[in-house]
Design an enzyme around this catalytic site. Structure first.
Site: not given
Length: 311
Positions: A47, A127, A172
């Site tokens: 990430e 995300k 994540c």
């Protein structure tokens, strides 16, 4: 014939604030060339792989904030990655911070892309599960300002049939939420690629600090098992600008077993030959969604009573 896709998890050590994108890209190229020489089909980077993880700092100046984002992909600085991937015939996953001009305004996302062996971008994810807080909390030794600096991703979780299998992306904190895995699982995903930047210390819940590595692997191993998928899970690790970030980059089988794992918290390549057909027994038996999954009944207790059942 088994469907073998050789995956490389390219863990990164810390990136200082002073390190330029060109310097970071050179580190990525070293790992890519090593992975290709060892027979990798796809290399997975973490990430926000191009810079230090700036959401740990309170930034008020708009120009300074924008400087941490990419306005194009590939950019001048990242173009060598795409060119080298094409030359080496290796695919790659890259996490970065995206500044887009859409809907008549400036928009910022925590983004990942999937690039095929020709150097073409074939998949993109923004995300969805943003952790942390939006306001300045000076009591913390460091901030976690993803809710301030990023919008919630608007592309959903998609799977792409490419490079020999069905590939999906997450980033994540997504890994901690079963919904992320299940949406990809429902699309038949056979390989999940995800990167993370996770501090060892959680200022809001310090009692879990000793469990950070356990919780990290627990969420990813459970997601793989419950959806019959492989995953390549890659950290930016080590002490970055005074903040210790966990490592534990790994490759996980559809059984939930870790088949390869990083040994340290620096730049490190972790590889495994992944048989995508190993997903099939899980998808056709234990986790045959069409046969066993019953979402139409999940809410019946609440629907009938208007509340949760008593303890």
């Amino acid at each position: 014939m088994p469907r073998i896709v050789t995956m490389a998890a390219a863990q990164l050590g810390p990136i200082p604030r002073s390190e330029t994108r060109a310097q970071v890209v050179e580190r990525l190229l070293v790992l890519m060339r090593d992975a290709a020489a060892r027979g990798a089909d796809i290399i997975v980077y973490p990430e926000a792989a191009l810079t230090a993880f700036f959401p740990h700092w309170w930034i008020e100046d708009e120009a300074e904030l924008d400087s941490w984002f990419e306005t194009a992909m590939p950019s001048n600085e990242t173009a060598p990655l795409f060119a080298e991937a094409k030359r080496l015939k290796i695919g790659f996953h890259l996490g970065y911070c995206e500044l887009a001009h859409e809907q008549g305004r400036k928009r910022r996302f925590n983004t990942a892309i999937l690039v095929d062996k020709s150097g073409a971008i074939i998949g993109k994810y923004r995300k969805i599960h943003l952790p942390g807080h939006a306001g300045h909390e000076p009591w913390r030794p460091f901030q976690n300002l993803e809710k301030r600096y990023f919008e919630i991703g608007d592309l959903g979780w998609r799977a792409w049939r490419t490079m020999g299998g069905v590939m999906g992306l997450m980033i994540c904190n997504d890994r901690r939420w079963p919904e992320a895995w299940r949406v990809l699982g429902l699309q038949g995903t056979e390989m999940v690629m995800l990167g993370y930047n996770t501090p060892q210390h959680d200022p809001a819940m310090p009692q879990t600090d000793p469990l950070q590595d356990f919780h990290n692997h627990l969420s990813m191993q459970a997601g793989c098992y419950a959806n019959g998928t492989w995953a390549v899970c890659v950290a930016k690790a080590g002490v970055e600008e005074g903040i210790m970030q966990i490592g534990g980059s790994c490759i996980i089988a559809p059984s939930g077993q870790i088949v390869a794992q990083a040994l340290g918290r620096g730049d490190e390549l972790v590889m495994a030959a992944c048989d995508l057909d190993a997903c099939t027994p899980y998808k056709e038996t234990m986790f045959n969604f069409a046969r066993h999954r019953r979402p139409e009944h999940y809410g019946m207790i609440v629907e009938r009573t208007g509340s949760l059942p008593p303890d």
